[in-house]
Write an enzyme that holds these catalytic residues in place. Structure first.
Site, mmCIF file in Angstrom:
data_model
loop_
_atom_site.group_PDB
_atom_site.id
_atom_site.type_symbol
_atom_site.label_atom_id
_atom_site.label_comp_id
_atom_site.label_asym_id
_atom_site.label_seq_id
_atom_site.Cartn_x
_atom_site.Cartn_y
_atom_site.Cartn_z
ATOM 1 N N ASP A 5 0.868 -1.179 0.000
ATOM 2 C CA ASP A 5 0.000 0.000 0.000
ATOM 3 C C ASP A 5 0.904 1.228 0.000
ATOM 4 O O ASP A 5 1.641 1.466 0.949
ATOM 5 C CB ASP A 5 -0.901 -0.013 1.238
ATOM 6 C CG ASP A 5 -1.902 1.131 1.271
ATOM 7 O OD1 ASP A 5 -1.793 2.044 0.425
ATOM 8 O OD2 ASP A 5 -2.788 1.113 2.140
ATOM 9 N N ASP A 29 4.325 10.807 2.905
ATOM 10 C CA ASP A 29 4.284 11.438 4.223
ATOM 11 C C ASP A 29 5.299 10.807 5.168
ATOM 12 O O ASP A 29 5.903 11.504 5.997
ATOM 13 C CB ASP A 29 2.873 11.341 4.795
ATOM 14 C CG ASP A 29 1.850 12.058 3.919
ATOM 15 O OD1 ASP A 29 2.128 13.197 3.509
ATOM 16 O OD2 ASP A 29 0.802 11.474 3.630
ATOM 17 N N ARG A 71 3.603 -2.485 4.069
ATOM 18 C CA ARG A 71 2.510 -2.982 4.900
ATOM 19 C C ARG A 71 1.254 -2.164 4.665
ATOM 20 O O ARG A 71 1.332 -1.025 4.195
ATOM 21 C CB ARG A 71 2.909 -2.974 6.377
ATOM 22 C CG ARG A 71 3.549 -1.705 6.873
ATOM 23 C CD ARG A 71 4.350 -1.998 8.138
ATOM 24 N NE ARG A 71 4.893 -0.788 8.722
ATOM 25 C CZ ARG A 71 5.843 -0.786 9.655
ATOM 26 N NH1 ARG A 71 6.320 -1.923 10.120
ATOM 27 N NH2 ARG A 71 6.303 0.349 10.146
#
Length: 300
Positions: A239, A245, A278
């Site tokens: 993902d 970020d 993850r």
């Protein structure tokens, strides 16, 4: 301890995992669904606090149930939310679809984030206490620009990491110290698609820039120097939603701790690699001990 101030969006992420995103007019079956706190500002704040900084966030949530959950989530992470204001109406939301390859599509509804049209006197005072100001583009750019100007006037380092490949105001770019964008963002700002050309063109807008290259790492350049490629650790993408970020938060912490640029970029790249490996956006953001373990040559 390094103090990072984040001025940016805080929103609830409504995340669906599916084999693929639907085409227009089509419905597909999803594997799982989660509602998790996020927003670029919220994720940057969590990334920086997990990387070892004291973090304060200036932002806005709504008067709905999401607003209460967003505030509580940041408090649990140890983020200072004294200047996370509550405004009438709904909180910001984002509908995120993550496919089997880990790529995501996002539809964001600003909600309370639209209220951040200017940095308030309280925001400005908070910015002045920080070692760095982390900015993204999930809130009105007038507010982002005013926060960047406040940081420049007070000698506070600014790291601008836009969350979308949108045009940015000249005044914002002029006030930014370090710009962090992906290849699409660099191309949107410069009209040049080859990374080395785009990063050199970015130096006409800002004094220092990083173009993230996904699995290939990142490309850094500053005025008066030669561009430098920093590779990323290998990671199987699950993902990619929070990778940018994770990178920006860890990079701001590393730079404020005085690490050399190359080492800071290696450490930030390790944080991003851990994030993509993850599921989840905020949930996937790594802790300092994990980043150090993944990047032992740079561990503090």
């Amino acid at each position: 301890m390094t103090h990072i101030v984040v001025f940016g969006s805080v929103q609830m992420e409504l995340v669906t995992h599916a084999e693929r995103a639907p085409d227009p007019g089509q419905a597909v079956s999803g594997r799982e669904f989660h509602a998790v706190p996020g927003g670029s500002g919220g994720r940057q704040a969590v990334a920086a606090v997990r990387a070892g900084a004291a973090v304060s966030v200036a932002g806005a949530v709504g008067t709905d149930a999401y607003g209460e959950r967003l505030r509580a989530g940041l408090v649990r992470e140890g983020v200072d939310v004294d200047l996370l204001r509550t405004v009438p109406g709904p909180s910001g939301t984002a509908q995120v679809t993550v496919d089997a390859a880990g790529s995501s599509t996002v539809v964001a509804v600003p909600g309370a984030n639209a209220a951040l049209t200017v940095a308030t006197p309280g925001d400005v005072a908070l910015i002045g206490t920080g070692d760095a100001l982390l900015l993204s583009s999930g809130t009105p750019l007038s507010g982002v620009t005013s926060a960047a100007l406040a940081a420049r006037e007070r000698g506070v380092r600014t790291v601008l990491a836009p969350s979308r490949a949108d045009p940015l105001p000249d005044a914002l770019l002029a006030a930014a110290g370090l710009l962090v964008v992906d290849e699409d963002g660099a191309a949107a700002l410069t009209g040049r698609h080859e990374p080395y050309r785009s990063v050199r063109a970015l130096l006409e807008l800002v004094p220092e820039a990083v173009v993230t290259l996904g699995a290939a790492g990142c490309l850094w350049a500053a005025r008066g120097g030669e561009p430098m490629v920093v590779p990323a650790p290998e990671a199987a993408a699950v993902d990619t939603t929070g990778a940018g970020d994770a990178f920006a938060g860890a990079l701001a912490v590393a730079l404020c701790e005085g690490r050399p640029t190359a080492r800071a970029l290696e450490w930030a790249s390790a944080a991003a690699a851990l994030s993509v490996a993850r599921p989840g956006a905020a949930a996937s953001l790594p802790y300092r001990s994990e980043i150090d373990a993944a990047c032992p040559a740079v561990a503090s």
